[in-house]
Design a protein around this motif. Structure first.
Motif, PDB file in Angstrom:
ATOM      1  N   PHE B  14      -0.712  -5.257  -7.900  1.00 54.12           N
ATOM      2  CA  PHE B  14       0.618  -4.864  -7.759  1.00 54.12           C
ATOM      3  C   PHE B  14       0.937  -4.034  -6.593  1.00 54.12           C
ATOM      4  N   GLY B  15      -0.157  -3.744  -6.006  1.00 57.26           N
ATOM      5  CA  GLY B  15      -0.260  -2.720  -4.668  1.00 57.26           C
ATOM      6  C   GLY B  15       0.196  -1.422  -5.099  1.00 57.26           C
ATOM      7  N   ASP B  16       0.149  -0.908  -6.440  1.00 56.49           N
ATOM      8  CA  ASP B  16       0.454   0.412  -6.815  1.00 56.49           C
ATOM      9  C   ASP B  16      -0.430   1.827  -6.123  1.00 56.49           C
ATOM     10  N   ASP B  17      -1.837   1.161  -5.924  1.00 59.97           N
ATOM     11  CA  ASP B  17      -2.926   2.057  -5.512  1.00 59.97           C
ATOM     12  C   ASP B  17      -2.860   2.116  -3.941  1.00 59.97           C
ATOM     13  N   GLN B  18      -1.919   1.133  -3.450  1.00 60.43           N
ATOM     14  CA  GLN B  18      -2.115   0.923  -1.863  1.00 60.43           C
ATOM     15  C   GLN B  18      -0.912   1.935  -1.454  1.00 60.43           C
ATOM     16  N   ALA B  19      -1.138   2.698  -0.569  1.00 64.52           N
ATOM     17  CA  ALA B  19      -0.170   3.401   0.086  1.00 64.52           C
ATOM     18  C   ALA B  19       0.333   2.279   1.160  1.00 64.52           C
ATOM     19  N   THR B  20       1.657   2.076   1.020  1.00 61.96           N
ATOM     20  CA  THR B  20       2.235   1.309   2.025  1.00 61.96           C
ATOM     21  C   THR B  20       3.503   1.814   2.735  1.00 61.96           C
ATOM     22  N   ASP B  21       3.573   1.542   4.119  1.00 62.39           N
ATOM     23  CA  ASP B  21       4.766   2.161   4.713  1.00 62.39           C
ATOM     24  C   ASP B  21       5.474   0.853   5.305  1.00 62.39           C
TER      25      ASP B  21
END
Lengths: 104, 178
Positions: B14-21
């Motif tokens: 779910f991408g929760d651990d990835q910092a996304t901008d």
């Protein structure tokens, strides 16, 4: 499709990790799935999960966030608070259902 | 392998651990009913994927956020060569498209088709987008041209901004012009 195991249950899952067999899900499995993605289930979470399960059983497809609001009675804002960032996918995952297919 | 370890290997990302901008900015410039939907559908989908989403309303797209007009967007088959008749896979002759009443009929048909899919009308759809964390901005030049102020717009419009302010706000965003 592959098989995984949790709490002694053998669960069929798709390539992304979503359960594929409706009847392999139960409350304990839901709690374990939720914990895997950092969510502790509260009565508010369960209200949505019960709706998703019942709705899927009658319609054969996973409700979108729109439908959870309009038919399930849980506002979009609350869905985002309970299942942060990607509510539709997280709700489906914990409810043991496929990802929603509808656009809205 | 423990059961937990086995499951962990198959948890969806779910991408929760990835910092996304990742950011998306949608520019809505059309006020026809059919052209109002694509931007909102994509913005809503982006918000559902956890993407910071902004919608900028300009020119005819202003009607989507203007209180006195947003409930009355219309669809005209005139100039739309892809308009088909409902009962057969035939094109509607363009010579018939400008006939009196045609816009009202086509609008009613389109609204029904959209409602049948469970997709909300434009004002309701924007409610949903704002509830999901979307931001609505209005174009300064369009407001001036139409002699409209912030009081004439939806209450949840963040403000009226110039083109350069919009460019500043959407630094690094993916842009979609509709």
């Amino acid at each position: 499709m592959s098989v995984t195991e949790i709490l002694g249950h053998r669960l069929h899952i798709d390539e992304d990790g979503y359960l594929t067999e409706y009847d392999e899900w139960d409350d304990d499995v839901a709690a374990a799935l939720a914990a895997q993605i950092g969510i502790t289930l509260t009565p508010e979470h369960w209200k949505i999960l019960r709706f998703l399960r019942d709705d899927f059983q009658s319609r054969g497809e996973t409700a979108t966030t729109r439908r959870v609001q309009v038919t399930g009675g849980v506002p979009i804002k609350e869905q985002f608070a309970l299942f942060p960032k990607k509510p539709a996918k997280k709700m489906a995952y914990i409810a043991g259902l496929p990802k929603p297919h509808s656009c809205v | 392998m423990t059961s937990t370890a086995c499951l962990r290997a198959t948890v969806p990302n779910f991408g929760d651990d990835q910092a996304t901008d990742r950011k998306l900015a949608v520019i809505c410039s059309k006020g026809n009913l059919d052209m109002a939907y694509p931007g909102l559908i994509l913005a809503n989908a982006a918000l559902g994927e956890g993407i910071d989403t902004t919608i900028f309303f300009t020119f005819w797209g202003f009607d989507m956020i203007t209180k006195s007009r947003m409930h009355n967007l219309q669809f005209s088959p005139a100039g739309n060569a892809a308009m088909h008749l409902p009962l057969a896979d035939m094109h509607l002759p363009q010579s018939l498209a400008p006939m009196p009443g045609m816009t009202a009929v086509a609008t009613k048909m389109l609204k029904k088709q959209i409602a049948d899919l469970g997709v909300p009308e434009i004002p309701d759809f924007l409610d949903q987008i704002v509830a999901a964390g979307g931001h609505l901005w209005a174009c300064r030049m369009s407001a001036d041209m139409n002699r409209l102020s912030i009081a004439d717009l939806r209450d949840d419009v963040d403000g009226i901004i110039s083109a350069s302010q919009f460019i500043e706000k959407t630094e690094g965003a993916q842009l979609l012009f509709i």
